[in-house]
Structure formats: structure tokens, C-alpha cells
Design a protein around this motif. Sequence first.
Motif, PDB file in Angstrom:
ATOM      1  N   GLU A  32       0.831  -1.206   0.000  1.00 32.42           N
ATOM      2  CA  GLU A  32       0.000   0.000   0.000  1.00 32.42           C
ATOM      3  C   GLU A  32       0.866   1.257   0.000  1.00 32.42           C
ATOM      4  N   SER A  33       1.954   1.236   0.775  1.00 34.67           N
ATOM      5  CA  SER A  33       2.835   2.410   0.811  1.00 34.67           C
ATOM      6  C   SER A  33       3.573   2.579  -0.513  1.00 34.67           C
ATOM      7  N   ALA A  34       3.928   1.485  -1.189  1.00 35.89           N
ATOM      8  CA  ALA A  34       4.569   1.581  -2.506  1.00 35.89           C
ATOM      9  C   ALA A  34       3.601   2.186  -3.521  1.00 35.89           C
ATOM     10  N   GLU A  35       2.330   1.764  -3.469  1.00 33.08           N
ATOM     11  CA  GLU A  35       1.320   2.324  -4.360  1.00 33.08           C
ATOM     12  C   GLU A  35       1.095   3.810  -4.071  1.00 33.08           C
ATOM     13  N   ALA A  36       1.049   4.170  -2.781  1.00 29.47           N
ATOM     14  CA  ALA A  36       0.872   5.579  -2.404  1.00 29.47           C
ATOM     15  C   ALA A  36       2.070   6.405  -2.845  1.00 29.47           C
ATOM     16  N   THR A  37       3.266   5.854  -2.724  1.00 25.46           N
ATOM     17  CA  THR A  37       4.484   6.549  -3.155  1.00 25.46           C
ATOM     18  C   THR A  37       4.437   6.791  -4.660  1.00 25.46           C
ATOM     19  N   LYS A  38       4.031   5.762  -5.427  1.00 27.90           N
ATOM     20  CA  LYS A  38       3.931   5.923  -6.885  1.00 27.90           C
ATOM     21  C   LYS A  38       2.874   6.972  -7.227  1.00 27.90           C
ATOM     22  N   SER A  39       1.736   6.911  -6.540  1.00 31.58           N
ATOM     23  CA  SER A  39       0.670   7.883  -6.782  1.00 31.58           C
ATOM     24  C   SER A  39       1.152   9.297  -6.463  1.00 31.58           C
ATOM     25  N   LEU A  40       1.844   9.465  -5.345  1.00 30.92           N
ATOM     26  CA  LEU A  40       2.376  10.782  -4.979  1.00 30.92           C
ATOM     27  C   LEU A  40       3.434  11.252  -5.973  1.00 30.92           C
TER      28      LEU A  40
END
Length: 127
Positions: A32-40
Motif C-alpha cells: 500500500e505504501s509503494a502504491e501511495a508513493t507511486k501515486s504521490l
Amino acid sequence: MSESVAAVSSARNETQAQANEIAMRLTALLQESAEATKSLSDLKDAIEVKEAETSRRYQAAEADLRKAMRDAVTQSGSRIMEIKQLIERLEAVAGRAASNFNSSEFLFEDEEQGIQQKAYERYGQKR
């Protein structure tokens, strides 16, 4: 002793199950944090692109505004000069008209023309 081995084995199994559950939660959180990092990161890139585009538009609008203001000032300057020249001409014409009206000659010009015309007509001559 077999009871203590069974208790230790049971505690070990329970601890291992808890560790597996914690590992699964940690894996989900990392994903989830990797996805949020990519989104950010994508959002940051989009903001940078929009910022560059906005800056370019602002600079272009500012340049257009400066050109329009320069043109307006130049045009108004020439219009002011034209108005000043017209005012000077009007003042000159008004001055000449006032000086003509201030002289007493204009009062008798029409009468003199009429008298001269009658005298010429009497003798049959044309002007």
C-alpha cells in the motif's frame, strides 16, 4: 515433561501464527505504501508540468500586457500631440477672428460694398 513440551510447542505455534499474521499485514502495508508513493510521485510530476505550463502562460500574458500598454502609451502620446496641435490651430483661428471682430472695419464693409456696387451699376460698369 510432555506437558511442558506440548505447552512450549503450542506457544511456539501460536507465536509463529502471530508472526505470519504480522508479516502478512506488514507486506500489505508495504505494498500500500509503494502504491501511495507511486501515486504521490505521479501527482508531483503532474504538478511540476502544470507549474511549468502556468509559468509559461503567465510570462506570455505579461509580455502581451506590456506590449499592449506600450502600444497604448505610444498611441495616446501621438493622439495627445494631435489634440495639442488642433487646440493651437483653434486658438490661432479664434485669435484671428477676435482681432477681426475687434477692428471697426468689419462694421462698415458690407455698407461700403453696397455703395460701391450701386455706383458701378449706375454707370453701367461691372466690377
